[in-house]
Design a protein around this motif. Structure first.
Motif, PDB file in Angstrom:
ATOM      1  N   MET A   1     -13.523  11.490  88.502  1.00  0.00           N
ATOM      2  CA  MET A   1     -12.958  10.942  88.226  1.00  0.00           C
ATOM      3  C   MET A   1     -13.337   9.438  89.116  1.00  0.00           C
ATOM      4  SD  MET A   1      -9.154  10.778  90.212  1.00  0.00           S
ATOM      5  CE  MET A   1      -9.691  10.397  91.833  1.00  0.00           C
ATOM      6  N   SER A   2     -13.175   7.612  88.094  1.00  0.00           N
ATOM      7  CA  SER A   2     -13.573   6.694  88.537  1.00  0.00           C
ATOM      8  C   SER A   2     -12.211   6.359  89.044  1.00  0.00           C
ATOM      9  CB  SER A   2     -14.517   6.169  87.969  1.00  0.00           C
ATOM     10  OG  SER A   2     -13.216   6.278  86.804  1.00  0.00           O
TER      11      SER A   2
ATOM     12  N   GLY B   1     -17.471   7.823  97.307  1.00  0.00           N
ATOM     13  CA  GLY B   1     -15.880   8.792  95.702  1.00  0.00           C
ATOM     14  C   GLY B   1     -15.918   7.717  94.112  1.00  0.00           C
ATOM     15  N   GLY B   2     -16.439   7.687  93.326  1.00  0.00           N
ATOM     16  CA  GLY B   2     -15.571   7.355  92.369  1.00  0.00           C
ATOM     17  C   GLY B   2     -16.006   5.509  92.024  1.00  0.00           C
ATOM     18  N   LYS B   3     -17.081   5.658  93.430  1.00  0.00           N
ATOM     19  CA  LYS B   3     -17.940   3.960  93.300  1.00  0.00           C
ATOM     20  C   LYS B   3     -19.035   4.069  93.114  1.00  0.00           C
ATOM     21  CE  LYS B   3     -14.830   2.120  96.430  1.00  0.00           C
ATOM     22  NZ  LYS B   3     -14.343   1.208  97.324  1.00  0.00           N
ATOM     23  N   ASN B   4     -20.143   3.006  92.172  1.00  0.00           N
ATOM     24  CA  ASN B   4     -21.656   2.670  92.768  1.00  0.00           C
ATOM     25  C   ASN B   4     -22.317   3.252  93.796  1.00  0.00           C
ATOM     26  OD1 ASN B   4     -23.693   2.252  91.761  1.00  0.00           O
ATOM     27  ND2 ASN B   4     -23.773   0.380  90.719  1.00  0.00           N
TER      28      ASN B   4
ATOM     29  N   VAL C   1     -18.635   4.257  82.255  1.00  0.00           N
ATOM     30  CA  VAL C   1     -18.145   4.780  82.740  1.00  0.00           C
ATOM     31  C   VAL C   1     -19.487   5.596  82.950  1.00  0.00           C
ATOM     32  CG1 VAL C   1     -16.861   7.009  83.364  1.00  0.00           C
ATOM     33  CG2 VAL C   1     -16.068   5.427  82.359  1.00  0.00           C
ATOM     34  N   VAL C   2     -20.046   5.616  84.220  1.00  0.00           N
ATOM     35  CA  VAL C   2     -21.097   5.932  84.803  1.00  0.00           C
ATOM     36  C   VAL C   2     -21.084   8.053  85.633  1.00  0.00           C
ATOM     37  CG1 VAL C   2     -23.463   6.718  85.360  1.00  0.00           C
ATOM     38  CG2 VAL C   2     -22.232   4.767  84.696  1.00  0.00           C
ATOM     39  N   VAL C   3     -21.866   9.378  84.556  1.00  0.00           N
ATOM     40  CA  VAL C   3     -21.345  10.542  84.887  1.00  0.00           C
ATOM     41  C   VAL C   3     -22.274  11.346  85.453  1.00  0.00           C
ATOM     42  CG1 VAL C   3     -20.083  12.397  84.331  1.00  0.00           C
ATOM     43  CG2 VAL C   3     -19.323  10.532  82.941  1.00  0.00           C
TER      44      VAL C   3
ATOM     45  N   HIS D   1     -21.025  21.662  89.258  1.00  0.00           N
ATOM     46  CA  HIS D   1     -20.284  20.537  89.861  1.00  0.00           C
ATOM     47  C   HIS D   1     -20.618  19.065  89.933  1.00  0.00           C
ATOM     48  CE1 HIS D   1     -20.839  24.364  92.108  1.00  0.00           C
ATOM     49  NE2 HIS D   1     -19.941  22.959  92.527  1.00  0.00           N
ATOM     50  N   HIS D   2     -19.424  18.256  89.513  1.00  0.00           N
ATOM     51  CA  HIS D   2     -20.032  17.053  89.228  1.00  0.00           C
ATOM     52  C   HIS D   2     -20.540  15.826  90.840  1.00  0.00           C
ATOM     53  CE1 HIS D   2     -17.907  15.520  85.255  1.00  0.00           C
ATOM     54  NE2 HIS D   2     -17.114  16.755  85.210  1.00  0.00           N
ATOM     55  N   ILE D   3     -21.283  14.936  90.345  1.00  0.00           N
ATOM     56  CA  ILE D   3     -21.713  14.392  91.649  1.00  0.00           C
ATOM     57  C   ILE D   3     -20.787  13.398  92.087  1.00  0.00           C
ATOM     58  CG2 ILE D   3     -23.489  13.405  92.745  1.00  0.00           C
ATOM     59  CD1 ILE D   3     -25.444  15.304  90.827  1.00  0.00           C
ATOM     60  N   ASN D   4     -20.899  12.509  91.307  1.00  0.00           N
ATOM     61  CA  ASN D   4     -20.004  11.366  90.648  1.00  0.00           C
ATOM     62  C   ASN D   4     -19.699  10.465  89.917  1.00  0.00           C
ATOM     63  OD1 ASN D   4     -18.667   9.273  92.532  1.00  0.00           O
ATOM     64  ND2 ASN D   4     -19.714   8.065  92.949  1.00  0.00           N
TER      65      ASN D   4
END
Length: 511
Positions: free
Chosen positions: A227-228, A407-410, A306-308, A295-298
């Motif tokens: 989630m961004s 969280g949700g940021k660069n 959108v960077v995943v 697991h997602h990291i960020n």
């Protein structure tokens, strides 16, 4: 020695004060509680549990106050736990353990008990998180359990099906700064198909809403999502849940959850994007090579992309196949042999373009200067994603970041648990921009997921400490809470206990 962290655990509930070392070095800003969940009971009566995710939920709490640390733990009194203890047998089927009918019943009662339908477990051993002012221990079914984070008392079993149309949700929600909780699950959609739903729970808990983002008859196994600021990212892996097998073969043939998974070798990995507000699905097909992913990291937005970032396992095989307790308790040579046959891990970065034009076929659509990840449109409109490898080596899993601020940021730093052939034996830090790494490791020490706690006057992203519980079987004090400096993973302090602590999965720091 590692096998003891997956061992049968005592049924006695108790609290214990900790002997604290280097007392003066315990950061004064730590004034809350570290809450952790994991399996604590691996057999009941004469019946064992067979999979790592079967052990009955044990909740741990380390309290920080005036430079002192106390440790307390209790079993979560779920229906699965209470009935198992009362009847001295496995009563509700778990992830890898089937519950057979009561042998004391007559043959007719036992026969008809097979046709009562699926009794879903409420064994909430995976994570704990807040919803408004309340706290819930969770697994991945439709049941969550309200707990008191101060006393660890079990308060209430909650069936989410009574509030929202879902079969189950992940144990890894995203929580915004105002307390709004977002999660993803699946439910019955149109025409007896399955729909993936985003669930939003406002902090006031006066209601919830759902946004359908995709339909599929055999849903993928989903453990977390991205989630961004403005988008949700759902990664649909080739690992599928066969619901027909779940609903029919279970009660007739005596299957467990693990029997209901299968891999679609030809699917690859699909990436789905949905806007947060208004809630709508972005109808582009993004696809990549098959991976397993838990697991997602960020996830963040940058210049129309959108960077995943996530922890991937190459291929389509289900990693949970290697987490049977018999495998984990085997001698070291057997553990290594099994792990070498398992999917291999990588930390990957995928970049998803938001501004897409069909005339750009065959061209890399990613223009961010700091990544080698690509997105190429094919003639049929499908966009093929190739990742940048941020880290390749021993598994980097159970990732954490400075979630409160980034969280949700660069961001720059990720922290994780290093696995040595599935055995956790190190804490790692990764700079996702430079790919520099740091490691904490000690012989015969097996840590848990590191949780980041920011210092009150933090300036840099990594101004803070990491909290992890370390099992040290064979030592005079066989477990300890370890506090590491998040900048260089140097030890700040440790607090030892005189009892064993089994493996824990996830948790939180409650200020």
């Amino acid at each position: 020695k590692w096998g003891s962290i997956f061992s049968h655990f005592a049924k006695v509930l108790f609290s214990s004060y900790i002997h604290v070392l280097k007392l003066i070095l315990i950061p004064s800003f730590l004034k809350g509680s570290l809450l952790r969940l994991g399996p604590g009971l691996f057999e009941v009566g004469d019946e064992p549990f067979y999979h790592l995710f079967d052990g009955q939920a044990l909740m741990h709490k380390f309290d920080f106050k005036n430079g002192q640390v106390t440790y307390f733990r209790k079993f979560v009194r779920t229906d699965a736990y209470v009935r198992a203890i009362t009847e001295k047998r496995v009563v509700i089927t778990e992830f890898g353990t089937f519950a057979y009918p009561d042998p004391c019943k007559n043959i007719f009662s036992r026969f008809f008990s097979y046709f009562k339908g699926v009794e879903v477990t409420d064994n909430c051993l995976v994570n704990v998180y807040p919803v408004g002012e309340d706290f819930y221990a969770v697994t991945e079914t439709n049941y969550i359990t309200k707990v008191n984070p101060d006393t660890l008392e079990t308060l209430k079993k909650v069936d989410m099906c009574n509030y929202i149309n879902i079969n189950g949700v992940t144990a890894h929600p995203h929580i915004e700064r105002d307390g709004t909780v977002y999660n993803i699950g699946n439910c019955m959609g149109k025409g007896a198909t399955l729909a993936y739903n985003i669930v939003r729970i406002p902090p006031t808990q006066k209601g919830s809403d759902q946004r359908c983002i995709h339909e599929r008859f055999k849903p993928s196994y989903v453990h977390s999502f991205g989630m961004s600021e403005n988008y949700f990212v759902f990664v649909e892996t080739p690992v599928k849940i066969n619901l027909l097998k779940f609903l029919s073969a279970w009660s007739i043939r005596g299957s467990n959850y693990m029997d209901c998974f299968e891999s679609n070798e030809s699917q690859g990995t699909l990436f789905h994007i949905a806007r947060k507000d208004p809630g709508e699905y972005i109808d582009h097909k993004f696809k990549g090579a098959p991976i397993g992913m838990f697991h997602h990291i960020n996830t963040y937005e940058d210049q129309g992309f959108v960077v995943v970032d996530l922890c991937a396992w190459k291929g389509f095989e289900f990693v949970y196949n290697y987490l049977w307790l018999a495998n984990l308790r085997a001698n070291w040579d057997e553990v290594k042999k099994a792990a070498m046959m398992a999917p291999q891990p990588e930390v990957r970065r995928y970049v998803i373009p938001l501004d897409i034009h069909k005339e750009e076929q065959g061209k890399n659509l990613v223009s961010l200067p700091y990544t080698t990840a690509t997105a190429t449109m094919h003639a049929d409109g499908m966009i093929w994603l190739e990742p940048e490898i941020l880290f390749s080596g021993p598994p980097f899993e159970f990732p954490q970041i400075n979630y409160e601020r980034y969280g949700g940021k660069n961001y720059t730093y990720a922290y994780g648990l290093g696995l040595n052939h599935f055995i956790p034996d190190r804490i790692c830090k990764l700079n996702v921009k430079t790919k520099e790494t740091w490691v904490w490791q000690e012989p015969d020490s097996y840590p848990s997921e590191p949780l980041f706690v920011q210092t009150p006057e933090a300036v840099d992203e990594d101004d803070g400490v990491l909290l992890t519980i370390v099992a040290a079987p064979g030592s005079q004090r066989p477990a300890y809470l370890l506090i590491l400096n998040a900048k260089d993973l140097s030890e700040v302090a440790r607090a030892e206990v005189e009892c064993s602590i089994p493996v824990t999965f996830h948790g939180m720091y409650k200020p």
